[in-house]
Design an enzyme around this catalytic site. Structure first.
Site, PDB file in Angstrom:
ATOM      1  N   ARG A 260       3.802  10.577  -5.408  1.00 36.36           N
ATOM      2  CA  ARG A 260       5.117  11.213  -5.423  1.00 36.36           C
ATOM      3  C   ARG A 260       5.967  10.770  -6.600  1.00 36.36           C
ATOM      4  O   ARG A 260       5.892  11.337  -7.684  1.00 36.36           O
ATOM      5  CB  ARG A 260       5.851  10.949  -4.095  1.00 36.36           C
ATOM      6  CG  ARG A 260       5.343  11.803  -2.934  1.00 36.36           C
ATOM      7  CD  ARG A 260       6.230  11.641  -1.717  1.00 36.36           C
ATOM      8  NE  ARG A 260       6.442  10.230  -1.396  1.00 36.36           N
ATOM      9  CZ  ARG A 260       5.619   9.504  -0.646  1.00 36.36           C
ATOM     10  NH1 ARG A 260       4.586  10.063  -0.098  1.00 36.36           N
ATOM     11  NH2 ARG A 260       5.832   8.235  -0.438  1.00 36.36           N
TER      12      ARG A 260
ATOM     13  N   ASP B 202     -11.275   2.968   7.080  1.00 40.32           N
ATOM     14  CA  ASP B 202     -10.785   4.340   7.250  1.00 40.32           C
ATOM     15  C   ASP B 202     -11.130   5.126   5.984  1.00 40.32           C
ATOM     16  O   ASP B 202     -10.339   5.263   5.067  1.00 40.32           O
ATOM     17  CB  ASP B 202      -9.266   4.297   7.481  1.00 40.32           C
ATOM     18  CG  ASP B 202      -8.656   5.688   7.550  1.00 40.32           C
ATOM     19  OD1 ASP B 202      -9.375   6.621   7.921  1.00 40.32           O
ATOM     20  OD2 ASP B 202      -7.460   5.823   7.234  1.00 40.32           O
TER      21      ASP B 202
ATOM     22  N   GLN C 122      -7.192  15.021   0.533  1.00 39.85           N
ATOM     23  CA  GLN C 122      -5.931  14.528   1.098  1.00 39.85           C
ATOM     24  C   GLN C 122      -4.722  15.054   0.329  1.00 39.85           C
ATOM     25  O   GLN C 122      -3.743  15.499   0.911  1.00 39.85           O
ATOM     26  CB  GLN C 122      -5.940  12.989   1.062  1.00 39.85           C
ATOM     27  CG  GLN C 122      -4.711  12.337   1.692  1.00 39.85           C
ATOM     28  CD  GLN C 122      -4.787  10.804   1.632  1.00 39.85           C
ATOM     29  OE1 GLN C 122      -5.723  10.233   1.076  1.00 39.85           O
ATOM     30  NE2 GLN C 122      -3.802  10.141   2.206  1.00 39.85           N
TER      31      GLN C 122
ATOM     32  N   HIS D 213       0.833  -1.206   0.000  1.00 35.52           N
ATOM     33  CA  HIS D 213       0.000   0.000   0.000  1.00 35.52           C
ATOM     34  C   HIS D 213       0.870   1.261   0.000  1.00 35.52           C
ATOM     35  O   HIS D 213       0.641   2.178  -0.786  1.00 35.52           O
ATOM     36  CB  HIS D 213      -0.941   0.007   1.203  1.00 35.52           C
ATOM     37  CG  HIS D 213      -1.702   1.295   1.360  1.00 35.52           C
ATOM     38  ND1 HIS D 213      -2.704   1.672   0.480  1.00 35.52           N
ATOM     39  CD2 HIS D 213      -1.583   2.309   2.257  1.00 35.52           C
ATOM     40  CE1 HIS D 213      -3.174   2.857   0.855  1.00 35.52           C
ATOM     41  NE2 HIS D 213      -2.508   3.261   1.920  1.00 35.52           N
TER      42      HIS D 213
HETATM   43 CA    CA Z   1      -5.593   4.608   6.872  1.00 32.27          CA
END
Ligand code: CA
Length: 392
Positions: free
Chosen positions: A118, A209, A216, A109
């Protein structure tokens, strides 16, 4: 097939919340069993079973909670005992959560996100293999399975060259995670030894989550996740005691470069628990599996996370939640977020009904499931089921 006992909180029509023990599909009113004297030889106050949360029961400590569990497991039948099915009762958030920390501990992940956000050549930042990266999240917005939420709004579409706009998120995502439920407190200033850290784990529960990727992307520099994460998180109704997962412990790959001594676990083991993501598109009554991962896909174990969390003297309390971070396997069908499954929206997921998804639409329902099975023994973690409502 023998089924493991898992813990939750339920209420009947009168609304009084009590501790529930579930074995397979049978739910037991533990307070009622306690009143009949099943735990008389264990010295504790049975009022812990007539509470809104499991915290007081958990705080009794493993020597008691495990004996209670075994007493119920050893009942030869449930004759004369009040039992229910999930349809008969209401289930609630099982614990009062004090503090919530979210880690970032699956290598695949972290690699996938690093490539997308990135640089493919430096996907993992230099610290990643030296410490379990994490951040402090928000406990107030964690709700149980079955509670839905409205699509969050925020600043999106910004970059070095464009100004932000304000809008409902267009990149609403899930994160397939496992929550560690802390079962033993520490004093401020104390650190937990990595080889004793499992004593501090009461159990595990499936966790979603929820994440807004466009919010973000703009906000996360330099202090990490904030409003892209704290609008909502979903916890399963059921907590699986760590002890029942003993048969599912598996060896993990060696950590290279070598970690610092305080993170070096004598027997570093993960748990072989299948974790699935199902999606029921809005307007449909059928759910489709879109990912199958496994709790064993963790570079940093829960024990290492606890050792790291407390190495500076930060204290733990019963009912704290430490989420694993998104658990992605090595193959694209085992990624734990839509961001990865659709590769940032470039390769939308094809659903069997002909629809596609890159990120979630209003009315979509996501169901996370977890289970482990071995030698005629099954552990059912239950599910986390949540529907996305339109923006408020
Ligand atoms: Ca998380």
């Amino acid at each position: 097939m023998k089924e493991a006992l898992v813990w939750g909180i339920f209420s009947k029509i009168d609304g009084e919340k009590r501790v529930a023990a579930r074995i397979g599909s049978i739910i037991i009113d533990v307070y009622a069993v306690a009143k009949e004297g099943l735990f008389d030889e264990i010295n504790f106050d049975i009022e812990v079973f007539r509470k809104d949360y499991l915290n007081d029961f958990i705080a009794l400590g493993k020597p008691i909670t495990n004996r209670v569990r075994q007493k119920i497991e050893n009942l030869s039948n449930f004759e004369g005992i009040p039992t229910f099915s999930e349809d008969d009762i209401n289930l609630h958030l099982p614990i009062k959560i004090g503090d919530y920390t979210d880690f970032y501990s699956s290598e695949q992940h972290a690699y996938n996100v690093g490539v997308m956000f990135r640089d493919p050549d430096n996907a993992l930042l230099p610290n990643w293999k030296h410490l379990p990266v994490g951040y402090h999240g928000r406990a107030s917005s964690i709700f149980p399975s079955g509670v839905n939420f409205h699509r969050p709004k925020g600043q999106i579409n910004a970059s070095d060259t464009t100004l932000p706009t304000f809008s409902p998120t267009k990149r609403l995502d899930i994160e397939l995670e496992m929550a560690t439920i802390i079962g033993k407190k520490t004093e401020i200033g104390d650190s937990v030894n990595v080889n004793e850290a499992e004593d501090y784990i009461f159990g595990f529960a499936i966790f979603n989550d929820w994440s807004a990727r466009d919010i973000q992307r703009w906000e996360y520099v330099p202090l990490g996740p904030f409003l892209a994460k704290n609008f909502f998180s979903s916890l399963a109704h059921w907590i699986v005691p760590i002890e029942v997962l003993e048969p599912f412990k598996v060896e993990t790959e060696e950590q290279l470069p070598e970690v610092l001594p305080y993170l070096k676990q004598r027997e570093r083991q993960n748990f072989d628990v299948t974790l699935e993501v199902w999606l029921m598109p809005h307007g449909s009554s059928e759910a489709y599996i879109i990912s199958s991962s496994n709790f064993k896909n963790m570079y940093w174990t829960a024990a290492q996370q606890i050792a790291h969390h407390t190495v500076n003297g930060c204290n733990l309390n019963v009912g704290d939640v430490m989420a694993s971070g998104t658990i992605s396997g090595k193959t694209p069908d085992s990624y734990g977020s839509l961001l990865e499954l659709s590769w940032g929206g470039k390769t939308p997921i094809q659903l069997p009904n002909g629809e596609t998804r890159s990120f979630l639409e209003d009315g979509d329902t996501v169901i996370l499931k977890g289970y482990a099975e071995k030698d005629d023994f099954k552990v059912d973690f239950g599910e986390v089921r949540t529907t996305v409502l339109s923006s408020k």
